[in-house]
Design an enzyme around this catalytic site. Structure first.
Site, PDB file in Angstrom:
ATOM      1  N   HIS A 137      36.780  33.702  -2.283  1.00 26.79           N
ATOM      2  CA  HIS A 137      37.774  34.608  -1.727  1.00 26.79           C
ATOM      3  C   HIS A 137      39.084  34.523  -2.524  1.00 26.79           C
ATOM      4  CE1 HIS A 137      35.099  34.688   1.802  1.00 26.79           C
ATOM      5  NE2 HIS A 137      35.715  35.801   2.140  1.00 26.79           N
ATOM      6  N   LYS A 156      43.646  33.272   1.351  1.00 21.87           N
ATOM      7  CA  LYS A 156      42.848  32.905   2.523  1.00 21.87           C
ATOM      8  C   LYS A 156      43.154  31.464   2.899  1.00 21.87           C
ATOM      9  CE  LYS A 156      38.077  32.940   4.277  1.00 21.87           C
ATOM     10  NZ  LYS A 156      38.458  33.606   5.534  1.00 21.87           N
TER      11      LYS A 156
END
Lengths: 292, 292, 292, 292
Positions: B181, B185
C-alpha cells in the site's frame, strides 16, 4: 597423483575446434577443476567443455578417482581421469592457467596456496574462508605475482540486480526488499537481501520509511528493518531463490527482480571469472569487479 | 427537503434510452444517493448514469444543497438538484428502489432506518456500524419486509482474490500473503490481508510453515504470523492498494494478485449490489453473497 | 499581459522558507509555467510550490486568465493570477529563470523562442516539435547563450528501466519486452517499448531468439519483432502504463519493471529538469543527460 | 516377466509404517509403475514411496530390467527389481490396484487394455492417444467394470489457474494471457494457454478487446487472437513453464499466475489421481474431475 596429460589427439577427440597447425589449442585458457565430483564441480565441467576458448586439462576429487571425467559428469568419455589430492609439483604437470575450486572449507585454503605456488590462478567458489585466511592468500599472491579470485556470489543476474538497486536508490530513496526462498532455508533475511540493503545504504542516508504513526496490528508485518529499509522473507516449498527490490516514488513504482531456478545460474559468472582471472596478478574479491 | 421529482421530460433530456411509450423508464432500478457530494458519492453517480438499467432519482448531501447534480459530479446539467437531510416522508417522494449510502458514521444508521421505513432498500458503503447497530437494521428489515445490504468491501476483484485463495489453500496449504500500500496507510497488515488469512484458515488447519529451525537474523523478516500464515506489508509512496497471495507446492507456485488503482475499483461491485439488493427482503452482509 | 509581480510579502504569505534578511528568496530558481490551466500544468504547479528551492513567479494560459493560480490548481489563494499570451518584453517582467511549457503543438515553438530571447531557459514537455524546429531552437540557444531543454519522457523511473535494460543486455542478450496499457491506447507497441528495444540493440547484435524451428499456431503469438527482440502489448481497461523487460539466461531470469500510476509520475523528472536546466547554455534533449 | 513379489519382510525393510499385525500393509493402495526408468516414472516412484497410504508393488521398463528399483531412481536398495513387458497374467501376480503409465505412445494403449483386463486401474500420463483409442479404453472399462483415468495435465496448480480464470471472466470479461517458456519450446501459444482461452470463452461471448481503432506499428504486437482473447508467448533461456492470466476492469487488475519449476510439479496431481482412480469403475478424463 593420477590423471593423464592431454595429448593433441585426445584434445581433438574431445571436439575442440580452435587448434593451431600443430594440433595444440590456440590461446585457450587451460582449466583445472578441484572438487570435480561435487554438484558444482560437475556443473562447471559440463559448462566449460562447451566454451570454445576454455579447455579442461585436469579434474580432481577425493571421490571417484581414476574414473573418466565424462562418465562422472554425465557426458561422453573424455579420455581424462579424476585425479586425487595434488601438490605444487603434480599440479604443475597439468600446465593449467586457472584452478577452479569447489571443494570444501577444509581444503580450500591449502588448494589456493598450492595453486599460487604452482603459478596457477585460483578461482574460488568454496565458502568458509575467514578474513585472516583471505589475507594469507592476498599476501602470497603478491609475493608470487600470481592472481587469485574469490566471490561470495557468482550469479551475474543477482549482481546486476544489486547494482541497479543501488543506482535506482539515488532517485527513489523509498525501497522495500522482498526475498522468496524454498522453505528449507534456515536464515532470514537472505544474505543477498542484506547485501542489497547495505549497498543501497551507501547512496541514501538512513531514513524512516512509511507513515511516522504507522503501527503493526500483528508484530512483524512490516518486516525486518535495516537502516530503514524493510526486508520481507517469504519461505514456501517449491520456490528456489528469488528477490524483488521495490522502489516507490510519486505516482510510480520501479521493480527489479531476479529469479534463480537452477545451479546453472552461477555458470556464466564462473566462466566470466575464469576468463578475467587468467590475467590477474593479485587477489580480487567479488565478481562485480569483472562487470563493465 | 429540496430536490425536484423527475418528470418524463427531464429523464429524456438526461439521455436514458429504455423508456416506455409513456416516456417513463421501463423497469429501471430507481436509485437515491446519500452523500452525493463526497468522493465516493460522486463516483457512484458518474458510474450509474452510464448504466442502462439504473436511474438516478435523487441525491442528497449536507454540502452543495440546491446545486445541480451534474455540476457537482463534473457532468453536464442533469436537471436534478442536491437535496438536504431526508425523513421517511420526504424520501418517499423520490420513489426510489434503492438508497446508496456513502455518508459518515454519524448519519449512516439513521439513514438506513429511514430508508427501510420508507420502503427503500439501503445499500450501505459507509463504515463504522457496530454489531448492535447491524442487529438493529436486521430486525427492522425483517419487521418491515424490506431488504438491506452492507459490505465492508465492494471490490469484486478483491473478493475473487479471497475466494480463489480459499479454494487454492485446499490443495496448496503453504501460503504467504504480501500486501502493498501507499505509505500513508497507518495499520499493517491491511484488513484485506487479515480477512484473506482468516478465510484460508477455514479450510486448512493451523500449521507451522517454513523450516522448524528457521531463525530471523533481523526481527520481523518472516512477517506477521496469523495461524501460521505469514503476512508481509510493504509501504511505499506511489503505490495504491495491492495484494498477492503466494502458494508454494512441490516444484511450483501459484499466485493470485489484485491491484486497485483508483476509486473506480469499487463501482462494479456497487452496481452489482444495487441490482441484487433491489430484490432483497432482509439484511445481507457481504458482496460475496451476490457472486455466483 | 496580466499577472502581478511577486512582492516579498506575498512570497512570505505563500509560505516559502528560505528568505534573505530583506525578505527575498535566497537563490531559489524562479519558474514560470506556460499552460498552467492544463492537467500537466496544474500538476507542475502543485508540485513545485512544495519544493524549497523553487518558486513560482508566473503562470499563463489562454483559459482562466485573471483567476488566482491557487484556485485554478485546487490550492489556497496564492496572490498570483493566471496571465495570458506573453512576448519577450512581458515575460521579462517576471524575472523567471526557467519557463516550463506544457501548452500545445501550435504554441510551443513560439514560446520557446520567446523565452530564449527573454533570457529564460525553456523546459519543454509539449510534444509535436519536428527536427527542423528543434534545430531552430538549438541555433537560437547558441546565438543567445541561453539554455533550453526538451524531453520526450520525464519519467525518471522509465528512464532508469531503459538504462538498466541496456546494461543488462550486455550480459543477458536474450530479452522479451512486455508493455501493458489501458485499452484506450491506439498504437502498439508503445513508444517506450520501441525505445527500450532500440537501446538494447545498441549493445547486442541483431539475433534470432527462441528455437530456430519454433512456429506460431496462432499468428502473433510471439509478438512484434524488433531486431530479434519480441515485444508484447497488453491492452486492458483499468491498467495505466506499465512495462516489464524480461531477461533470460542459464537457470535464471532478470526482470525490470516500471509502473506509472498517475500523472505525478512525471513530476520528479520535471523538477530535476528545472533544476538542471537553469544552468544550461545550450539545447539539451533527453532527461537521461541529467541522471548521474 | 521378472520382478519378485513383495514379502512382508521386504515391505518392512523398505520402511512402510502402517502394517497390519501380520506385517501386511493396511489398506494401502498398491501401485505398479510402467515406464519406471524414464524421468517421469522415476519421479513418480521417488514420490510415492514417501506416501503412507501408497505402496509400490511393481515397476517395469524396457530399460534396466533386473536392476533394483532403488538404484534406478537414486534411493536406497528396495528389494524390488525392474521387470520387463507384462501381459494380463504376469501383471496379476503383482496384485496392483493401480498401474501408472508413463511409457510411450507405442505402448500406452496396449498397457491400458492389459491393465483393465487384469483388473488394475490404469492411470495414464503418457500422451498420444487419439479419440478412437480413448473410446476403445472407455468401452473396455465399462465391459470389465474396471476404472481408468487419463489426464492431459497433472499439474493441480495449472488446473486451479484455469478454473479461477474461467470464474473470474464472468466478472472481468477483458483478459489477456501471457505464457512464458524456455526457448526450446517449438509451438506458440502453449497448449495450456489455448485451453485457458477456450475455458474463458465458455463463460464470455467472443468480443473485441482494446480500442476499436487500435493498430500495430509492428505486426504481432497485440499477440495471438483467440475469440478476442490476446495471447502472448515469451520464449527465453532459463525459464521453465509459467503462465499469467491478466484481467482488467474499472480501476483494477486481477492476475492469476502459475509457475512450474520442476517435474515435481506434476506429482501431487498424480498422487491424487492414484488415490481417486483406485475407486473408479469407468474411464474418467481430466484431473479437474478429482478437484472439489
Amino acid at each position: 597423483m593420477k590423471g593423464k596429460a592431454l595429448t593433441p589427439d585426445c584434445i581433438q577427440q574431445r571436439g575442440f575446434a580452435l587448434l593451431s597447425q600443430e594440433g595444440f589449442p590456440l590461446k585457450k585458457i587451460r582449466v583445472f577443476v578441484a572438487g570435480a565430483s561435487g554438484k558444482m564441480g560437475q556443473e562447471v565441467i559440463r559448462t566449460l567443455v562447451k566454451e570454445d576458448d576454455l579447455i579442461l586439462v585436469g579434474a580432481s576429487d577425493t571421490r571417484q578417482q581414476g574414473m573418466d571425467v565424462g562418465f562422472v559428469v554425465g557426458l561422453p568419455r573424455m579420455g581424462l581421469d579424476i585425479s586425487g589430492p595434488f601438490d605444487v609439483e603434480s599440479l604443475r604437470t597439468f600446465q593449467a592457467d586457472v584452478l577452479v575450486d569447489f571443494t570444501n572449507p577444509q581444503s580450500v585454503l591449502k588448494n589456493a596456496k598450492t595453486a599460487i605456488l604452482a603459478g596457477v590462478v585460483p578461482v574460488i567458489g568454496t565458502t568458509g574462508l575467514d578474513e585472516a585466511e583471505l589475507e594469507e592468500i592476498r599476501t602470497l599472491a603478491v609475493k608470487e605475482s600470481v592472481g587469485a579470485f574469490i566471490a561470495p556470489n557468482f550469479s551475474i543476474g543477482a549482481l546486476l540486480m544489486m547494482r541497479f538497486a543501488r543506482e535506482a536508490a539515488k532517485y527513489f530513496p523509498h525501497v522495500d526488499i522482498l526475498e522468496l526462498h524454498h522453505d528449507q532455508k534456515l536464515d532470514a533475511p537472505s544474505g543477498t537481501a542484506i547485501k542489497t540493503a547495505e549497498l543501497i545504504s551507501e547512496v541514501r542516508p538512513p531514513m524512516v520509511q512509511g507513515h511516522p504513526n504507522e503501527y503493526e496490528k500483528i508484530p512483524g508485518a512490516r518486516g525486518a528493518d535495516l537502516g530503514g529499509i524493510h526486508i520481507h522473507s517469504v519461505r514456501l516449498p517449491g520456490l528456489i531463490a528469488h528477490q524483488e527490490v521495490l522502489f516507490g516514488g510519486l505516482g510510480q513504482a520501479l521493480t527489479i527482480r531476479h529469479d534463480a531456478y537452477t545451479r546453472e545460474t552461477y555458470m556464466p559468472g564462473i566462466m566470466l571469472a575464469i576468463r578475467k582471472a587468467a590475467d590477474l596478478t593479485e587477489l580480487v574479491v567479488g565478481l562485480e569487479n569483472f562487470l563493465d
